[in-house]
Design an enzyme around this catalytic site. Structure first.
Site, mmCIF file in Angstrom:
data_model
loop_
_atom_site.group_PDB
_atom_site.id
_atom_site.type_symbol
_atom_site.label_atom_id
_atom_site.label_comp_id
_atom_site.label_asym_id
_atom_site.label_seq_id
_atom_site.Cartn_x
_atom_site.Cartn_y
_atom_site.Cartn_z
ATOM 1 C CB THR A 347 -1.020 0.137 1.184
ATOM 2 O OG1 THR A 347 -0.261 -0.463 2.406
ATOM 3 C CG2 THR A 347 -2.002 -1.256 1.122
ATOM 4 C CG ASP A 348 0.148 3.898 -2.717
ATOM 5 O OD1 ASP A 348 0.970 3.148 -3.155
ATOM 6 O OD2 ASP A 348 -0.937 3.963 -3.243
ATOM 7 C CB SER A 373 -0.446 9.738 3.403
ATOM 8 O OG SER A 373 -0.856 9.730 2.163
ATOM 9 N NE ARG A 374 5.516 4.087 2.235
ATOM 10 C CZ ARG A 374 4.881 3.073 2.716
ATOM 11 N NH1 ARG A 374 3.483 2.346 2.052
ATOM 12 N NH2 ARG A 374 5.083 2.407 3.793
ATOM 13 C CB VAL A 375 -0.374 10.249 -2.001
ATOM 14 C CG1 VAL A 375 -0.932 11.404 -2.985
ATOM 15 C CG2 VAL A 375 -0.288 8.909 -2.703
#
Length: 510
Positions: A347-348, A373-375
């Site tokens: 997951t991101d 959150s990698r975004v």
């Protein structure tokens, strides 16, 4: 010459009859919902096998002398020596917009007593995920209405954000809140209060849960008016392991159809720990070798091929998106267990819920240090990005300093101010379940906090003050809230309006 032709015809007839026979098999052994079938020499992986009487099986193990078939339904009429045949079709499910507002089983059949569903198409449950060329970067927010999530761990359309934590820490509540928020936004857009809004349709996949829990979730969504935009795929704890194993892929296929139509979809898998256990059960019965924690070696691939199907497609590929919120249950907060580490790496980012925080009454019980959150801010509107800038850092520092303050040592002024600010952020982020907030209210509250309007309020009265502030904005500053919703950024007019509104509020609130 005629004898030669006759011989050729006989050979062709023999070949065709042997092909026919090769597609008919005999059950050698059956038990625990799995049949071992001999004679199916022309069979594909994931092909549907017809056992007659409306019962189908799924070919999962292709061995040299036999095929391991998982039965999808009541198999009481199947016994040793029973004949079955290949269908030439991979396992597929009905899809379409008519699925919205309905509850279906793991094969897309309605189980809500509201009649048949007219499907628009049929999609295979297993499909290769969209490639890099078809995708585009995640930049449109999924507004969850949960202030702590939108401010610190933003989720974007097309992202895969894991919700992870122990049992009864509010994992499902976060997902359901996000679904309710979409219904509220769709309503606001229909009334003209929300501009340039693309609806987000929801799919909720319930794996291995009690039927009473699934019914409660459906009731919650119906009460909030969110059910009409939602499809529920249910494989309860009383269903077979094979049904539980297939349900997430069925939900994914329904979501993929909507994504291919250029629509945006939010899919919740609740939960993938039970899904992995169901797959382990199926695999062990099929005789596959077990590895770590008795899971088969391909259990990582089980979830990766499911979650990789979430994407935000480029305009050339239709411009749709599918956002995944997989849920994983940990044992005693152990993030380093086998299945949690697998899904974290797919997951991101993850929202980690802590039992200790939950028991202290901090709900949602989000651990700031372990959630990410990698975004990041790419999935936030300009207004939220501006007002939530240092919030996560402030809260993380507060959690560290809290430990020192517990010893009662003398603290300098800078440390005291950080602790005071942290205590107020914690109180502001407490939020009741099933009550998501609109973007403009989140911006107003976060801006007030950032600019010190809550600093002189006692910590135990912060919530009271916040509720009064939200009521003040809704009743007396509705035009300002509408301006924030329209602009989605902190323009000079918005900042001036907020300053004046907060001064008016502080003079009236005691």
């Amino acid at each position: 010459m005629s004898s030669i032709l006759q011989e050729i015809e006989e050979q062709i007839a023999n070949v065709s009859s042997s092909v026919e026979k090769s597609n008919v098999g005999t059950v050698r052994e059956i038990g625990d919902g799995v049949a071992r079938v001999e004679g199916l020499s022309d069979v594909q992986l994931n092909e549907m096998i017809d056992f007659g009487g409306g019962l189908f099986g799924l070919a999962l193990n292709l061995e040299e002398g036999e095929v391991g078939v998982v039965l999808l339904g009541d198999s009481t009429h199947v016994a040793q020596g029973h004949e079955c045949k290949t269908t030439g079709k991979l396992l597929s499910v009905p899809v379409g917009e008519n699925m919205l507002g309905r509850v279906v089983d793991n094969l897309g059949r309605p189980i809500d007593g509201k009649g048949e569903i007219e499907a628009a198409d049929v999609y295979p449950v297993e499909k290769i995920a969209p490639g890099i060329i078809k995708r585009k970067s995640v930049s449109v927010p999924v507004q969850t209405g949960i202030m702590a999530v939108d401010a610190m761990i933003p989720i974007g359309r097309g992202q895969r954000e894991l919700i992870i934590g122990d049992r009864s820490t509010g994992k499902t509540t976060i997902a359901v809140d996000a679904m309710i928020a979409q219904a509220q936004q769709n309503k606001a857009a229909a009334e003209g209060r929300l501009k340039d809004h693309k609806p987000l349709y929801c799919i909720y996949v319930a794996v291995g849960q009690k039927r009473s829990n699934i019914a409660r979730t459906i009731q919650t969504l119906e009460n909030a008016g969110a059910m009409e935009n939602t499809c529920i795929v249910a494989a309860s704890a009383s269903d077979s392991a094979a049904n539980q194993y297939l349900a997430p892929y069925t939900g994914c296929a329904i979501g993929e159809y909507l994504m291919d139509q250029g629509k945006d979809v939010l899919i919740v898998f609740d939960d993938l720990s039970k899904h992995a256990v169901a797959y382990r059960q199926v695999s062990l019965i099929l005789g596959r070798p077990s590895g770590r924690e008795a899971f088969p070696g391909d259990v990582f691939y089980l979830h990766s091929r499911l979650l990789e199907r979430s994407a935000r497609l480029s305009e050339d590929a239709g411009g749709g998106s599918m956002t995944a919120l997989p849920i994983i249950e940990t044992q005693a907060g152990d993030l380093s267990a086998y299945i949690p580490t697998n899904v974290i790496s797919i997951t991101d980012g993850q929202i980690f819920l802590e039992t200790d925080l939950f028991n202290q009454g901090i709900r949602p019980a989000i651990s700031v240090g372990l959630s990410v959150s990698r975004v990041g801010s790419a999935a936030q509107t300009k207004a939220i990005k501006k007002v939530s800038g240092t919030t996560k850092l402030d809260l993380a520092q507060f959690r560290e300093l809290q430990a020192f303050a517990a010893f009662g040592s003398d603290l300098d002024e800078a440390t005291k101010s950080k602790i005071n600010r942290g205590q107020r952020i914690v109180e502001l982020f407490k939020q009741g379940q099933y009550s998501p907030k609109p973007l403009e209210v989140e911006v107003a509250v976060l801006w007030s906090m950032q600019n010190g309007y809550f600093d002189d309020v006692d910590v135990d009265r912060i919530k009271e003050c916040q509720n009064a502030l939200e009521e003040f904005f809704a009743n007396r500053k509705a035009d300002l809230l509408q301006l924030i919703a329209d602009e989605k950024s902190l323009t000079d007019a918005v900042v001036d309006g907020l300053n004046q509104a907060l001064k008016d509020f502080k003079t009236s609130w005691k």
